[in-house]
Design an enzyme around this catalytic site. Structure first.
Site, PDB file in Angstrom:
ATOM      1  N   LYS A   1       0.682   6.755   3.962  1.00  0.00           N
ATOM      2  CA  LYS A   1       0.511   6.617   2.508  1.00  0.00           C
ATOM      3  C   LYS A   1       0.956   7.909   1.857  1.00  0.00           C
ATOM      4  O   LYS A   1       0.838   8.984   2.446  1.00  0.00           O
ATOM      5  CB  LYS A   1      -0.964   6.362   2.169  1.00  0.00           C
TER       6      LYS A   1
HETATM    7  N1  GLU Z   1       0.716  -0.335  -1.225  1.00  0.00           N
HETATM    8  C1  GLU Z   1       0.504  -1.600  -0.588  1.00  0.00           C
HETATM    9  C2  GLU Z   1      -0.760  -1.554   0.240  1.00  0.00           C
HETATM   10  O1  GLU Z   1      -1.648  -0.772  -0.004  1.00  0.00           O
HETATM   11  C3  GLU Z   1       1.733  -2.092   0.170  1.00  0.00           C
HETATM   12  C4  GLU Z   1       2.193  -1.221   1.299  1.00  0.00           C
HETATM   13  C5  GLU Z   1       3.518  -1.639   1.916  1.00  0.00           C
HETATM   14  O2  GLU Z   1       4.089  -2.624   1.478  1.00  0.00           O
HETATM   15  O3  GLU Z   1       3.954  -0.935   2.834  1.00  0.00           O
HETATM   16  O4  GLU Z   1      -0.953  -2.352   1.114  1.00  0.00           O
END
Ligand code: GLU
Length: 418
Positions: free
Chosen positions: A106
């Protein structure tokens, strides 16, 4: 709302809570409570008036035992190192429970994007992409959208990466616009998995979705799509909110109409069809059949949980309940269907996008939605099996048991490289 719980400590507590039900030693579980590495960088970016501003940004790569690191990038004033670490850990377990071949990562920038012009945001994003370049790649770490980022930012990151690498590699990032290698169905995917989880949950509990009253906290991409799709199942979306506050209507809203109002005015407040307007806290404590927190972490803490009247909660946001709230809900027999399943549609369709990018072969929206449904329903069944067979106290613990066991198995099957 509480800003007291540290999300990284919440994540560690969630892993500990599941550990008693795992076939794994303490030391192997312990390594799943810390990120493998965290990039912290200060981006110096020229503003429109010629001044230079510095923005702190992070990327946490939590665990790569099951595949490349995967997870979004958020732009928000509350981004912190610990928040990004927690969110990257939740991605590990999210990818594991839906069985897609990724680890978790993240990223985030401490910024309120509303304060900057489009040109400034582009320079900030490209500056972050330059810092990320050595870490990311379609087999290494694959970013995606998160709070306050979307196709526009993903396209800038892809373009910066491809330019610097002198290549075409659309699979370096997901959540792109369709013409830049995005997937059909990606924008709706997070809300779609929330709807599917709610539908399966009601079915499992023997409840009727037709006519059920629903409150949705947060009207961003996840919340509004969840509201729309749950409404299409025949439920009554009686209350929705955003940071401006909540609106209520006893007979239910047409979520599309509320969305048009938000697009026009910037918020759900002032929607002409509302009977009442109140706070987010009032929304969270409404006597409804289904509560969907779809905003940020820590929306419901232990204190607020004692006032929550809904007995089914489906989490569209990441980490909206603190561990104290979970303790309260375990006592009050409130069913909490956790984020790592209920919002996993986003990363699952990101996985489809990545597969399509690598094959240079693109799917129809119908195929995307069908394959997503298959994955979410099967993950739901795995969760229920763990819940029933191992006598695990909560749905969250059951989800973590399934997910962590898959990561532990991948680690133990491959051995360790010192
Ligand atoms: N930000 C989204 C989540 O928290 C999607 C992450 C992604 O598609 O890699 O799951």
């Amino acid at each position: 709302m509480s800003d007291q719980a540290n999300p990284f400590e919440s994540l560690q507590e969630q892993v500990d809570d599941a550990s008693a039900y795992l076939d794994a030693s303490d030391d192997v579980v312990n390594r799943l409570k810390h990120p493998e590495r965290v990039l912290e960088t200060n981006l110096s970016v020229e503003m429109d008036d010629g001044s230079v501003e510095v923005f702190k940004a992070f990327r946490s790569e939590f665990n790569g035992d099951r595949g490349p690191y995967k997870g979004g990038i958020r732009y928000h004033p509350n981004v912190s190192r610990d928040e990004v670490k927690a969110l990257s850990g939740w991605m590990v377990y999210k990818c594991a429970i839906v069985g897609i071949p990724y680890g978790g990562g993240k990223g985030g920038i401490i910024i309120d994007p509303d304060d900057y012009s489009e040109g400034e945001l582009e320079r900030i994003t490209r500056s972050f992409a330059k810092e990320l370049r050595p870490f990311i790649g379609e087999d290494k770490d694959i970013p995606a959208p998160d709070v306050n980022t979307g196709q526009r930012e993903m396209n800038w990151i892809k373009d910066t990466y491809e330019t610097l690498e002198n290549t075409t590699e659309p699979g370096v990032i997901t959540g792109k616009a369709l013409d830049s290698g995005g997937s059909e169905g990606r924008v709706e995917a997070t809300g779609r998995s929330t709807m599917l989880t709610a539908r399966e949950a009601f079915d499992y509990l023997g409840r009727d979705m037709e006519g059920a009253s629903v409150a949705v906290q947060g009207y961003g991409n996840a919340g509004w799509i969840a509201a729309k799709l749950i409404d299409e199942l025949g439920a009554n979306v009686v209350s929705v909110s955003d940071s401006s506050g909540a609106i209520y209507r006893e007979d239910g809203f047409d979520p599309r109409d509320v969305k048009d109002h938000k697009n026009e005015t910037g918020s759900v407040s002032g929607y002409p069809g509302a009977q009442e307007e109140f706070s987010n806290r009032d929304l969270l404590t409404l006597d409804v059949d289904l509560l969907v927190p779809a905003a940020l972490e820590n929306a419901i803490d232990g204190d607020l949980a004692t006032d929550v009247q809904a007995d089914v909660i489906v989490e569209a946001a990441n980490g909206p309940l603190t561990p104290d709230a979970d303790d309260v809900f375990a006592e009050t027999d409130t069913y909490v269907f956790p984020d790592i399943l209920a919002n996993a549609g986003g990363v699952t369709v990101s996985y489809f996008e990545w597969v399509q990018n690598r094959q240079r072969f693109y799917w129809s929206e119908e195929r995307v939605n069908d394959e997503l449904e298959t994955i979410i329903v099967s993950a739901f069944d795995d969760l229920i099996e763990a819940y029933e067979e191992n006598d695990v106290p909560t749905m969250r613990q059951a989800a973590y048991v399934v997910a962590i066991q898959r990561v532990v198995d991948a680690y133990e099957e491959s051995g360790n490289w010192p």
